[in-house]
Enzyme design. Structure first.
Site, short mmCIF file in Angstrom:
data_model
loop_
_atom_site.label_atom_id
_atom_site.label_comp_id
_atom_site.label_asym_id
_atom_site.label_seq_id
_atom_site.Cartn_x
_atom_site.Cartn_y
_atom_site.Cartn_z
N ASP A 1 16.53 0.05 11.85
CA ASP A 1 15.61 1.16 12.16
C ASP A 1 16.30 2.29 12.93
O ASP A 1 15.71 2.86 13.86
CB ASP A 1 14.39 0.65 12.94
CG ASP A 1 13.59 -0.37 12.15
OD1 ASP A 1 13.55 -0.27 10.92
OD2 ASP A 1 13.01 -1.28 12.77
N GLU B 1 1.04 6.84 7.03
CA GLU B 1 2.27 6.50 6.31
C GLU B 1 2.16 6.94 4.85
O GLU B 1 3.12 7.44 4.26
CB GLU B 1 2.53 4.99 6.36
CG GLU B 1 2.90 4.48 7.74
CD GLU B 1 3.21 2.98 7.73
OE1 GLU B 1 3.82 2.49 6.78
OE2 GLU B 1 2.81 2.30 8.70
N ILE C 1 16.50 -7.78 6.01
CA ILE C 1 17.50 -6.82 6.49
C ILE C 1 18.66 -6.79 5.50
O ILE C 1 19.24 -7.84 5.18
CB ILE C 1 17.96 -7.18 7.92
CG1 ILE C 1 16.77 -6.99 8.87
CG2 ILE C 1 19.15 -6.31 8.35
CD1 ILE C 1 17.02 -7.49 10.27
N LEU C 2 18.97 -5.60 5.02
CA LEU C 2 20.05 -5.46 4.04
C LEU C 2 21.39 -5.43 4.77
O LEU C 2 21.50 -4.89 5.87
CB LEU C 2 19.85 -4.18 3.22
CG LEU C 2 18.59 -4.16 2.35
CD1 LEU C 2 18.30 -2.75 1.85
CD2 LEU C 2 18.69 -5.15 1.18
N MET D 1 10.68 -6.73 4.26
CA MET D 1 10.92 -7.41 5.53
C MET D 1 12.24 -8.19 5.59
O MET D 1 12.37 -9.11 6.37
CB MET D 1 9.73 -8.32 5.86
CG MET D 1 8.46 -7.55 6.12
SD MET D 1 8.72 -6.20 7.32
CE MET D 1 7.05 -5.66 7.63
N HIS E 1 8.80 3.23 8.85
CA HIS E 1 8.61 2.29 9.96
C HIS E 1 7.39 2.74 10.77
O HIS E 1 7.22 3.93 11.04
CB HIS E 1 9.87 2.28 10.84
CG HIS E 1 9.78 1.29 11.95
ND1 HIS E 1 9.94 -0.07 11.75
CD2 HIS E 1 9.52 1.45 13.27
CE1 HIS E 1 9.78 -0.70 12.90
NE2 HIS E 1 9.53 0.20 13.84
N SER F 1 0.83 -1.21 0.00
CA SER F 1 0.00 0.00 0.00
C SER F 1 0.87 1.26 0.00
O SER F 1 0.51 2.27 -0.61
CB SER F 1 -0.99 0.00 1.17
OG SER F 1 -0.31 0.16 2.39
N ASN F 2 2.02 1.21 0.66
CA ASN F 2 2.94 2.36 0.59
C ASN F 2 3.49 2.51 -0.82
O ASN F 2 3.67 3.63 -1.31
CB ASN F 2 4.09 2.21 1.60
CG ASN F 2 3.70 2.71 2.97
OD1 ASN F 2 3.50 3.90 3.16
ND2 ASN F 2 3.57 1.80 3.92
C1 GAR Z 1 3.89 -0.68 6.83
O1 GAR Z 1 3.17 -0.42 8.00
C2 GAR Z 1 5.37 -0.38 7.04
O2 GAR Z 1 5.59 0.73 7.86
C3 GAR Z 1 5.81 -1.63 7.73
O3 GAR Z 1 5.16 -2.67 7.05
C4 GAR Z 1 3.91 -2.19 6.54
C5 GAR Z 1 3.86 -2.48 5.06
O4 GAR Z 1 2.61 -2.17 4.51
N1 GAR Z 1 7.23 -1.76 7.69
C6 GAR Z 1 7.95 -2.31 8.65
O5 GAR Z 1 7.46 -2.77 9.67
C7 GAR Z 1 9.43 -2.33 8.41
N2 GAR Z 1 10.14 -2.50 9.62
P1 GAR Z 1 2.41 -2.02 2.95
O6 GAR Z 1 3.03 -3.27 2.32
O7 GAR Z 1 0.94 -2.00 2.77
O8 GAR Z 1 3.10 -0.79 2.49
#
Ligand code: GAR
Length: 194
Positions: free
Chosen positions: A150, A179, A97-98, A95, A114, A21-22
């Site tokens: 993070d 976000e 870690i690089l 998800m 985050h 979604s982001n």
């Molecule tokens: C989001 O809430 C993002 O902030 C989080 O995963 C979700 C992804 O949503 N990221 C982390 O937790 C990274 N540490 P999305 O796939 O719908 O964008």
């Protein structure tokens, strides 16, 4: 740091693992007038990530890499990013870690979103931990990626007040909405500070 781009847009790659979604909000942003980014390449470690289908629909190149051996995946990704002259990486629900080495190669050019008010609640299950600790506020953060999880320099944050008896699912949903607004704003800020 990201080099001056003049009138040219930053060639951007978005890394995803799931819903995307982001990613969707970034694609929307990239198509707005005067946007500083052009999303040319979407990368995933998961071939079923929903965001991949959406990207294809929008004619954006996508590629999935197996992370069974993450060092090999990273070598392949680096090669593909160079080939396409990518100069900004946006992690959006990615998800994996690089490695330090990968981050070094793109120093100052990788950003992440985050779902917490960093430096609080790094890592996973942020909303559950926020609720368990009876925090009054949570939120989301866009930050530069460094070699610690993070922990890179914060670009922008948005605070969200918890509601009475709110569960983690509802909180996650409300923060996710924020976000989608924050990530584009933070990119604008990052680019305007170059
Ligand atoms: C989001 O809430 C993002 O902030 C989080 O995963 C979700 C992804 O949503 N990221 C982390 O937790 C990274 N540490 P999305 O796939 O719908 O964008």
């Amino acid at each position: 740091m990201i080099k001056s781009i003049g009138p040219k847009k930053l060639k951007t790659s978005v890394f995803i693992s799931g819903n995307g979604s982001n990613l969707k909000s970034l694609i929307r942003f990239s198509k707005t007038k005067g946007s500083p980014i052009n999303i040319i390449f979407v990368i995933s470690n998961n071939k079923k990530a929903k965001g991949l289908f959406f990207s294809k629909k929008k004619n954006i190149e996508t590629k999935t890499y197996s992370f069974k051996k993450s060092n090999i995946a990273e070598i392949r990704i680096l090669k593909d990013l160079r080939k396409r002259r990518v100069n900004l990486i946006c992690l959006a629900g990615f998800m994996k870690i690089l490695s330090k080495n990968f981050i070094k190669r793109f120093k100052g050019k990788i950003i992440n979103i985050h779902p917490s008010l960093l430096p609080k609640y790094k890592g996973l299950n942020t909303h559950e931990r926020v609720i368990y600790n009876k925090e009054k506020y949570s939120g989301c953060t866009v930050h530069l990626v460094n070699s610690k999880l993070d922990s890179g320099k914060i670009i922008m944050q948005k605070k969200v007040k918890l509601r009475k008896n709110e569960n983690s699912k509802k909180l996650a949903k409300r923060i996710l909405k924020e976000e989608h607004i924050l990530y584009p704003k933070a990119i604008r800020k990052l680019v305007s500070n170059l």
